[in-house]
Write a protein that holds these residues in place. Structure first.
Motif, PDB file in Angstrom:
ATOM      1  N   VAL A 146      37.038  10.938   0.268  1.00 37.52           N
ATOM      2  CA  VAL A 146      37.296  12.298   0.755  1.00 37.52           C
ATOM      3  C   VAL A 146      36.088  12.846   1.506  1.00 37.52           C
ATOM      4  O   VAL A 146      36.238  13.591   2.489  1.00 37.52           O
ATOM      5  CB  VAL A 146      37.693  13.226  -0.409  1.00 37.52           C
ATOM      6  CG1 VAL A 146      38.961  12.725  -1.062  1.00 37.52           C
ATOM      7  CG2 VAL A 146      36.575  13.355  -1.442  1.00 37.52           C
ATOM      8  N   VAL A 147      34.883  12.490   1.091  1.00 37.51           N
ATOM      9  CA  VAL A 147      33.686  12.937   1.801  1.00 37.51           C
ATOM     10  C   VAL A 147      33.654  12.351   3.208  1.00 37.51           C
ATOM     11  O   VAL A 147      33.327  13.039   4.186  1.00 37.51           O
ATOM     12  CB  VAL A 147      32.416  12.561   1.012  1.00 37.51           C
ATOM     13  CG1 VAL A 147      31.170  12.786   1.861  1.00 37.51           C
ATOM     14  CG2 VAL A 147      32.331  13.375  -0.272  1.00 37.51           C
ATOM     15  N   LYS A 148      34.017  11.080   3.312  1.00 40.66           N
ATOM     16  CA  LYS A 148      34.048  10.459   4.637  1.00 40.66           C
ATOM     17  C   LYS A 148      35.092  11.110   5.531  1.00 40.66           C
ATOM     18  O   LYS A 148      34.875  11.305   6.735  1.00 40.66           O
ATOM     19  CB  LYS A 148      34.321   8.969   4.491  1.00 40.66           C
ATOM     20  CG  LYS A 148      34.349   8.224   5.811  1.00 40.66           C
ATOM     21  CD  LYS A 148      34.649   6.757   5.617  1.00 40.66           C
ATOM     22  CE  LYS A 148      34.742   6.054   6.964  1.00 40.66           C
ATOM     23  NZ  LYS A 148      35.084   4.616   6.812  1.00 40.66           N
ATOM     24  N   ASP A 149      36.252  11.458   4.945  1.00 35.62           N
ATOM     25  CA  ASP A 149      37.290  12.128   5.736  1.00 35.62           C
ATOM     26  C   ASP A 149      36.803  13.485   6.241  1.00 35.62           C
ATOM     27  O   ASP A 149      37.064  13.854   7.399  1.00 35.62           O
ATOM     28  CB  ASP A 149      38.559  12.300   4.893  1.00 35.62           C
ATOM     29  CG  ASP A 149      39.268  10.984   4.636  1.00 35.62           C
ATOM     30  OD1 ASP A 149      38.999  10.027   5.385  1.00 35.62           O
ATOM     31  OD2 ASP A 149      40.065  10.913   3.695  1.00 35.62           O
ATOM     32  N   ILE A 150      36.118  14.229   5.389  1.00 35.87           N
ATOM     33  CA  ILE A 150      35.601  15.536   5.808  1.00 35.87           C
ATOM     34  C   ILE A 150      34.584  15.364   6.934  1.00 35.87           C
ATOM     35  O   ILE A 150      34.585  16.107   7.922  1.00 35.87           O
ATOM     36  CB  ILE A 150      34.984  16.273   4.612  1.00 35.87           C
ATOM     37  CG1 ILE A 150      36.069  16.635   3.596  1.00 35.87           C
ATOM     38  CG2 ILE A 150      34.257  17.536   5.064  1.00 35.87           C
ATOM     39  CD1 ILE A 150      35.531  17.241   2.315  1.00 35.87           C
TER      40      ILE A 150
END
Length: 498
Positions: free
Chosen positions: A114-118
């Protein structure tokens, strides 16, 4: 073809899953991002849900990375107007299938994901009582528009070039190749930058050995930052110490489409308009995209002219040094006397004279490239004229040497591929040294060594000098001379009749 993920955070040996508390997840994600000022968290309280209790949804995104209009006018109103979810349906599944319709939606449950997506420009939806989040691809950051090519201009043919955005570049390839066999595999490389790199090829046409080499390259790629295709290109070159490029790069979508249709593989790096092509042959750096859009006779003559220009750029200063130093008897008497009168009073030998002029020309060339575009060309032209004339008037160099250096420099500009003109400029100095030491014999030996070296190179397992070494008669139709398009149709008809 699989690309195994190696870019794992060294400080996180195992993946951490999200909590069932949206507040805790939001605090964890913000902490992971260093509580940066551009991290925004929107909290929505909805008086509906299971058993009529209040539902809390948190939206996390980076300011400037998402499309605020889509978020404010489509995503948030859709969430607020959503009817209560049924008991047998999870919240992420319900909102993904029945509520949200904008952007690409996927479910994520691991913190690193999710951090990479953000960081990639997605908006993240966190639900209370659920350890799964929704990632919405609604990127809205500024992108460079499609424009003309800067380094491969043509008079006739497509004028648009690749941009710095990977998604836009893939779309431009899709527009030109409407084949169901087109495959695109994307992987993130660079432990810090997490740059997206896409491998594009046609299934059934690309060589499996080339695909295996690219896969091994990704496994060996352990860089922290990948900002341009050169970071990947150096891993693709099997001979690490040659000055000749074995990986072709272009910013023209039509050139990539032509290469893919020939069974080659394209490697596209996010953040650069230059796309890599493997395997690449020596003749690829001599040919131009415009050769396919001009009559075949004209294209063939232009290709011959380019090869002659390459020879002039490499050998012209060396031949001048060899003839004026060792082989004066090869010149006609009147021409020899003219050169002698020009060199009368020049304090340096021909080798030093040529070296000084070549270095001066390279300095002026680089200065013209680095200076502002409005004055760069003017400085290059005026500087060359002034320096050359002043050097001749001062008796430092001869007028003949200025002419030779000028022709050599202009010939190097005829080479379509800039990364091929660089080794040509470097090898020129080696041939000048060989000519100053051994004359024409030194140039001949140097040429044979260069030819053997070129024949020993390969690009992704394909001989670099193909189709001439080895000689392949079937591939001569588009080598130095381009055959007319109707000839291939005639050959097919003759084979069918036979």
């Amino acid at each position: 073809m699989k690309f195994h993920d190696q870019d794992v955070n060294q400080h996180e040996p195992q993946q951490q899953c999200l909590y069932r508390d949206s507040r805790a997840n939001a605090e964890l994600i913000c902490s992971r991002l260093g509580n940066s000022s551009d991290v925004s968290v929107r909290t929505l309280h909805l008086n509906r849900g299971h058993s009529g209790r209040e539902m809390v949804i948190r939206i996390i995104f980076l300011d400037g990375m998402v499309n605020n209009q889509v978020l404010e006018e489509s995503i948030i109103p859709a969430i607020q107007a959503a009817p209560p979810a049924t008991e047998d349906c999870s919240l992420p599944e319900y909102f993904s299938n029945h509520v949200l319709s904008a952007g690409q939606i996927k479910t994520a449950g691991e913190l690193s994901g999710v951090v990479k997506d953000i960081l990639s420009g997605c908006a993240l939806l966190l639900f209370d009582g659920c350890d799964q989040a929704l990632s919405l691809a609604i990127q809205g950051y500024e992108k460079k528009g499609i424009g003309d090519t800067k380094t491969e201009t043509v008079i006739r043919g497509p004028q648009e070039g690749f941009t710095d955005d990977l998604g836009t570049n893939i779309t431009m390839i899709r527009r030109r190749i409407k084949d169901e066999r087109l495959r695109i595999v994307t992987k993130s490389v660079g432990r810090v930058t997490q740059t997206d790199v896409s491998v594009v090829y046609l299934e059934g046409m690309a060589d499996h050995e080339v695909l295996k080499q690219i896969e091994l390259m990704f496994e060996e790629l352990g860089l922290k930052t990948v900002l341009e295709g050169e970071f990947v290109e150096e891993y693709l070159q099997r001979d690490k110490y040659t000055v000749f490029p074995t990986v072709f790069n272009t910013e023209r979508p039509d050139s990539i489409a032509a290469g893919l249709s020939e069974g080659r593989v394209a490697i596209m790096v996010d953040g650069t308009p230059f796309v890599l092509v493997v395997p690449s042959l020596f003749m690829d750096f001599i040919q131009s995209a415009e050769d396919s859009y001009q009559p075949y006779l004209f294209s063939s003559l232009i290709r011959v002219l380019r090869l002659v220009s390459v020879m002039i750029s490499i050998f012209a200063p060396g031949l001048y040094i060899a003839i004026t130093t060792f082989h004066q008897d090869l010149l006609p008497t009147r021409l020899l006397l003219s050169i002698m009168f020009q060199r009368e009073g020049v304090p340096f030998p021909a080798f030093v004279e040529a070296t000084l002029m070549e270095i001066t020309f390279e300095i002026i060339r680089e200065a013209g490239i680095r200076m502002p575009r409005n004055i760069g060309q003017a400085v290059s032209i005026v500087g060359t004229l002034i320096v050359g004339q002043a050097a001749v008037d001062a008796g430092i160099v001869s007028a003949g040497m200025v002419i030779v250096v000028a022709i050599t420099g202009i010939s190097s500009f005829v080479i379509p591929a800039y990364n091929m003109s660089i080794p040509v400029r470097l090898i020129r100095f080696l041939f000048m040294g060989a000519a100053a030491s051994f004359g024409i014999y030194g140039i001949t030996v140097g040429f044979l060594i260069m030819l053997v070296h070129l024949c020993s190179l390969d690009s992704a397992g394909v001989p670099y000098m193909r189709p001439y070494a080895p000689y392949l008669k079937k591939e001569q139709a588009d080598a130095v001379f381009r055959s007319p398009y109707w000839s291939s149709t005639r050959n097919k008809r003759s084979r069918r009749r036979a």
